[in-house]
Enzyme design. Structure first.
Site, PDB file in Angstrom:
ATOM      1  N   PHE A 246       8.448   3.337   9.381  1.00 59.45           N
ATOM      2  CA  PHE A 246       8.063   2.135   9.845  1.00 59.45           C
ATOM      3  C   PHE A 246       8.928   1.092   8.723  1.00 59.45           C
ATOM      4  CE2 PHE A 246       6.913  -1.197  11.885  1.00 59.45           C
ATOM      5  CZ  PHE A 246       6.944  -1.234  12.809  1.00 59.45           C
ATOM      6  N   GLY A 247       8.488   1.593   7.470  1.00 54.25           N
ATOM      7  CA  GLY A 247       8.850  -0.090   7.018  1.00 54.25           C
ATOM      8  C   GLY A 247       7.294  -0.008   5.525  1.00 54.25           C
ATOM      9  N   PRO A 248       7.385  -1.354   5.149  1.00 51.22           N
ATOM     10  CA  PRO A 248       6.458  -0.938   4.354  1.00 51.22           C
ATOM     11  C   PRO A 248       5.235  -1.464   4.781  1.00 51.22           C
ATOM     12  CG  PRO A 248       8.427  -2.812   3.947  1.00 51.22           C
ATOM     13  CD  PRO A 248       8.686  -2.094   4.953  1.00 51.22           C
ATOM     14  N   VAL A 249       3.660  -1.300   4.273  1.00 51.88           N
ATOM     15  CA  VAL A 249       2.860  -1.187   4.792  1.00 51.88           C
ATOM     16  C   VAL A 249       2.287  -1.855   3.128  1.00 51.88           C
ATOM     17  CG1 VAL A 249       0.179  -0.175   5.362  1.00 51.88           C
ATOM     18  CG2 VAL A 249       2.815   0.820   5.503  1.00 51.88           C
TER      19      VAL A 249
ATOM     20  N   ASP B 289       4.054  14.313  15.003  1.00 54.33           N
ATOM     21  CA  ASP B 289       3.962  14.477  13.466  1.00 54.33           C
ATOM     22  C   ASP B 289       2.562  14.414  12.480  1.00 54.33           C
ATOM     23  OD1 ASP B 289       6.021  13.523  10.644  1.00 54.33           O
ATOM     24  OD2 ASP B 289       6.241  11.509  11.410  1.00 54.33           O
TER      25      ASP B 289
ATOM     26  N   LEU C 265       0.825  -1.225   0.110  1.00 54.57           N
ATOM     27  CA  LEU C 265      -0.398  -0.226  -0.098  1.00 54.57           C
ATOM     28  C   LEU C 265       0.708   1.263   0.159  1.00 54.57           C
ATOM     29  CD1 LEU C 265      -2.286  -0.797   3.025  1.00 54.57           C
ATOM     30  CD2 LEU C 265      -3.450  -0.311  -0.081  1.00 54.57           C
ATOM     31  N   GLY C 266       2.043   1.105   0.590  1.00 59.32           N
ATOM     32  CA  GLY C 266       3.078   2.587   0.664  1.00 59.32           C
ATOM     33  C   GLY C 266       3.835   1.876   1.597  1.00 59.32           C
TER      34      GLY C 266
HETATM   35  P1  AMP Z   1       3.088   5.158   7.597  1.00 63.11           P
HETATM   36  O1  AMP Z   1       3.959   3.700   7.871  1.00 63.11           O
HETATM   37  O2  AMP Z   1       1.662   4.820   8.132  1.00 63.11           O
HETATM   38  O3  AMP Z   1       3.389   6.398   7.225  1.00 63.11           O
HETATM   39  O4  AMP Z   1       1.867   4.220   6.051  1.00 63.11           O
HETATM   40  C1  AMP Z   1       3.103   4.662   4.836  1.00 63.11           C
HETATM   41  C2  AMP Z   1       1.384   4.721   3.633  1.00 63.11           C
HETATM   42  O5  AMP Z   1       0.785   3.218   3.802  1.00 63.11           O
HETATM   43  C3  AMP Z   1       0.017   5.704   4.028  1.00 63.11           C
HETATM   44  O6  AMP Z   1       0.607   6.557   3.262  1.00 63.11           O
HETATM   45  C4  AMP Z   1      -0.488   5.010   3.694  1.00 63.11           C
HETATM   46  O7  AMP Z   1      -0.730   5.010   2.322  1.00 63.11           O
HETATM   47  C5  AMP Z   1      -0.424   3.358   2.945  1.00 63.11           C
HETATM   48  N1  AMP Z   1      -1.303   3.065   4.939  1.00 63.11           N
HETATM   49  C6  AMP Z   1      -0.865   2.872   5.928  1.00 63.11           C
HETATM   50  N2  AMP Z   1      -1.739   2.617   7.233  1.00 63.11           N
HETATM   51  C7  AMP Z   1      -2.718   1.960   6.325  1.00 63.11           C
HETATM   52  C8  AMP Z   1      -3.951   1.947   6.739  1.00 63.11           C
HETATM   53  N3  AMP Z   1      -4.039   1.244   7.886  1.00 63.11           N
HETATM   54  N4  AMP Z   1      -4.764   1.349   5.643  1.00 63.11           N
HETATM   55  C9  AMP Z   1      -4.178   0.849   4.839  1.00 63.11           C
HETATM   56  N5  AMP Z   1      -3.339   2.318   4.168  1.00 63.11           N
HETATM   57  C10 AMP Z   1      -2.430   2.386   4.748  1.00 63.11           C
END
Ligand code: AMP
Length: 820
Positions: A513-516, A627, A508-509
């Protein structure tokens, strides 16, 4: 002229008079018909006939005059509707009568006494109170009213309205819900003051209690969250030998329009009128979380909002039914491990910070000390607990409970102390347990300090040897596993299966922290899986922080952490899946932005504000996010915003309001000056980031990337200049312009500018921001923003470490300031 025609002419004349003049009274012998209205002197409320929702029945009621959305606050004939428009109201020397012309049913609704009044008039006041008084007598206080609608509440409670019992006349003012929005007849829910023990307010469905407030502590009802509406409204609880009642006042009635409503579905909500959006916004509600459900944990159970499962037995008690308890059915409650034998050696276990149990089986006196109270309880074999009857001035008086203790919770921000009766054998165990606990804690502490020292030593050594990662991970693992977080643990296999083995297609992104990844559990539940990059030492700190912060929080505008996985050296966090990903992918993308209209954006703005208010003020931990930015706002499938990423968050204890750090974390463009320069962070640094976010939402431009051909100001500077030059239109993005709701958009810009003011003292706190967004109160003029010139606030050489980000569009920075 014959008599009937004279009466007809008179009544036509009188009703014409009522229609044409903004009168607020109906006098004796006037006939007030369907179609007529009277309006209170200041134009706040109106009385007339209406049909609710899709119903064609006619009712006599009172509604707000100045509010475009018809909002009925009181209904006279709620249980006996008129089936057509033939209803008329008359005042006589005996009272008030509502009848229907040629009706076989006769009187529809009435009020009368045996006393005859000289010259009674019915008058609608600007408070929304309809009163019957003697025209010949001046009226100074409500004692001069013969009758008033405020004594017969419906589903609405208005400022100034008493809610409680008149002990002289026995009158109890109980609110009852409408059956539905189309039917104002008495529904199944009621809310009223219960005085069978120490006074408390009970919400019931029929005879079954649904929820209750704690007791009044002199400032508020315990056990219900009180958002600070400082200076806006005041609560009052009067408790004397004549009457016991609660009421609230608006300090300045023109500053806001507020009411409390009992909805047909049984919720109690505090509503504030939002003039810009022309809607009622919910300021707070009684049934906010699981622990608000009456008796969720049964007798002698205690509800813990930050724990899973929610219920525990009080010390010295065990579940009555282990099977039910395990199946999360706690209703049968708990029983004593050892029965009390009255007259033998007994004592009390103290619980601090709790919402005191249901008071219906309590007794109280204000004239007793706590020691005397303890003795009195011991003397009475059915006394199960005692506490101070009045929490003010350090506590005084005596409150005793008899029988089962039910509906205790420990989530109340400012809970109280209660002493629960125990046989001495349990007390010894508990003392022994306490001693063991202290000993174990002390040993653990020594081990922990040793471990920390060892880890620091190892870290330094390993840093030199450039093998930092492995060892810091093993130390942190110990720490996380020692924490009592009660977070569900997922096994690695199921997470790998849910994400098709962390397949790139499911990604997803990526954040600090790392990949999601997107995942689907076997039951079909969609989840987001954050997997810590194995080579990220910063991610490991964030993992610990995120787990310890967010696991204890629950709010509809915060992303929910469902669990984690620490198997096989993995660090994985599992969240609820947010179908619309993050806010930045909408507001900074010209195509995606077109899918958001102003009402949706406004809903997002108010949601973020509420989430932040919860973090700062209403949550048990009191958290500064540090943040806050568009990419950390996630959107669910209905575009509701949820604040995410608590990797940098810090929790605050007690009355602490600000702190200093030498390790500055945050994101370019969102950091307040005092934080970026001096490392000083407080709730006001989050407010600053929120302000930047508001201006970015309105403009559709990133603060960090903004440039202008005519000046070198950044986005905040440009917004402030536009405000000063009274040219806010130039700031607003096209999609928002289409909404034509300029006044609301201008207001949001002004709120944004108030949040980004240079001096943290000048910035509002989040409760004020929420109020500014939900009411039409006058806003102060913003002063110059912080960082309104500087596009880049920190020099590159100030960086110590930078997270290893790949696809993230905004850099989260970590900077170490030189110690002073
Ligand atoms: P983060 O590490 O929280 O900055 O997440 C990185 C990216 O992953 C975010 O910008 C979202 O696009 C995606 N993401 C994080 N958490 C979620 C979630 N609970 N549901 C859907 N996408 C998420």
């Amino acid at each position: 002229m014959q008599l009937p025609s004279i009466i007809l002419v008179c009544s036509i004349l009188s009703s014409t008079l009522i229609k044409s003049m903004a009168v607020d009274t109906i006098s004796m012998h006037q006939t007030f018909r369907d179609g007529d209205t009277i309006t209170s002197a200041g134009g706040e409320f109106q009385l007339g006939f209406f049909s609710p929702g899709s119903s064609t029945n006619r009712y006599l009621g009172i509604w707000y005059k100045k509010i475009s959305r018809v909002t009925v606050v009181w209904v006279a004939n709620r249980d006996s509707p008129l089936v057509n428009t033939s209803g008329f109201l008359q005042i006589s020397r005996e009272g008030i009568i509502l009848q229907a012309v040629n009706s076989s049913t006769g009187i529809i609704w009435s009020w009368s006494t045996s006393k005859l009044f000289k010259n009674p008039v019915l008058q609608l006041l600007d408070t929304g109170n309809l009163i019957l008084r003697d025209e010949d007598r001046d009226f100074k206080s409500e004692e001069d009213f013969i009758w008033q609608s405020f004594d017969h509440p419906g589903d609405n409670m208005l400022p100034g309205m008493k809610f409680g019992i008149d002990l002289v006349t026995g009158m109890n003012r109980i609110s009852s819900s409408w059956t539905s929005v189309n039917d104002p007849s008495r529904g199944s829910f009621t809310i009223g003051l219960d005085t069978s023990g120490f006074p408390q307010i009970l919400l019931s469905k029929g005879s079954v209690i649904q929820a209750r407030t704690g007791r009044w502590d002199g400032y508020k009802f315990k056990g219900i969250p009180k958002r600070s509406l400082n200076g806006i409204f005041k609560d009052e609880f009067v408790f004397n030998e004549k009457e016991i009642y609660y009421r609230f006042y608006l300090v300045n009635p023109t500053s806001a329009t507020m009411r409390i409503i009992l909805t047909p579905t049984g919720n109690v909500k505090v509503l504030v009128w939002n003039d810009q959006q022309q809607i009622w916004t919910v300021y707070s509600s009684l049934m906010d979380n699981d622990c608000d459900r009456y008796g969720l944990c049964g007798g002698y159970g205690i509800c813990k909002i930050d724990k899973t499962p929610r219920c525990e037995c009080l010390r010295g008690f065990v579940p009555r039914s282990q099977e039910k308890w395990k199946a999360a059915d706690w209703s049968s409650g708990c029983i004593r491990k050892t029965n009390l034998v009255c007259g033998t050696d007994e004592g009390f276990v103290k619980y601090s910070g709790v919402k005191l149990p249901d008071m219906r089986s309590s007794w109280y006196t204000l004239k007793m000390s706590l020691q005397e109270c303890e003795k009195l309880c011991l003397k009475n074999c059915s006394c199960t607990a005692y506490a101070n009857a009045d929490a003010r001035r350090g506590g005084h008086g005596c409150l005793l409970w008899f029988g089962e203790l039910i509906d205790i919770s420990d989530y109340a921000e400012d809970g109280e102390d209660i002493y629960v009766r125990m046989p001495s054998s349990e007390l010894v165990k508990s003392r022994k347990g306490k001693l063991e606990f202290i000993l174990i804690t002390a040993v653990l502490l020594v081990v922990l300090v040793g471990l920390i020292l060892l880890s620091v030593y190892k870290k330094r050594k390993l840093m030199k040897e450039e093998s930092l990662k492995l060892d810091s991970e093993s130390v942190s693992l110990t720490k996380i596993e020692n924490e009592d977080l009660e977070l569900p643990l997922y096994d690695f296999e199921s997470i790998a299966h849910a994400t098709s083995n962390f397949s790139p297609e499911k990604k997803l992104g990526e954040g600090g922290f790392g990949p999601v990844y997107k995942g689907t559990l076997t039951g079909g539940l969609e989840i987001a899986v954050k997997r810590l990059s194995k080579d990220s030492s910063q991610g490991l700190d964030e993992f610990k922080n995120e787990v310890s912060c967010i696991a204890k929080l629950q709010h509809r505008n915060l992303v929910t952490l469902l669990g984690c996985c620490t198997e096989k050296g993995e660090r994985i966090l599992i969240y609820e899946y947010m179908a619309n990903k993050s806010l930045d992918s909408f507001i900074f993308d010209s195509n995606a932005r077109n899918t958001l209209d102003w009402p949706k954006l406004y809903n997002i703005i108010t949601g973020i504000a509420r989430g932040l208010l919860y973090l700062h003020q209403d949550s048990k931990l009191r958290i500064i996010h540090r943040d806050l930015k568009a990419s950390n706002i996630l959107l669910d499938h209905d575009m509701n915003p949820k604040i995410s990423d608590f990797g940098m968050a810090r929790s605050f204890g007690g009355n602490e309001t600000e702190s200093n750090t030498s390790r500055i974390v945050g994101t370019y463009g969102y950091m307040s000056p005092e934080y970026a320069i001096d490392g000083q962070f407080s709730v006001k640094s989050d407010v600053y980031s929120f302000g930047v976010l508001l201006i970015e939402i309105i403009t559709g431009v990133k603060n960090r990337l903004f440039s202008h051909p005519d000046h070198s100001l950044n986005l905040l500077g440009h917004a402030w200049l536009s405000y000063e030059q009274d040219n806010l239109l130039q700031l607003i993005d096209g999609v928002i312009l289409e909404s034509n709701n300029y006044s609301e958009v201008f207001r949001v810009i002004q709120i944004g500018l108030l949040c980004v003011q240079h001096d943290p003292e000048d910035r509002p706190v989040m409760s004020q921001v929420v109020l500014m967004l939900s009411s039409n109160m006058k806003l102060p003029h913003p002063k110059q923003p912080g960082f309104f010139m500087e596009r880049y606030l920190l020099r590159q050489d100030q960086f110590l470490s930078k997270p290893n980000l790949s696809s993230s569009t905004q850099l989260t920075i970590t900077t170490l300031l030189p110690r002073q």
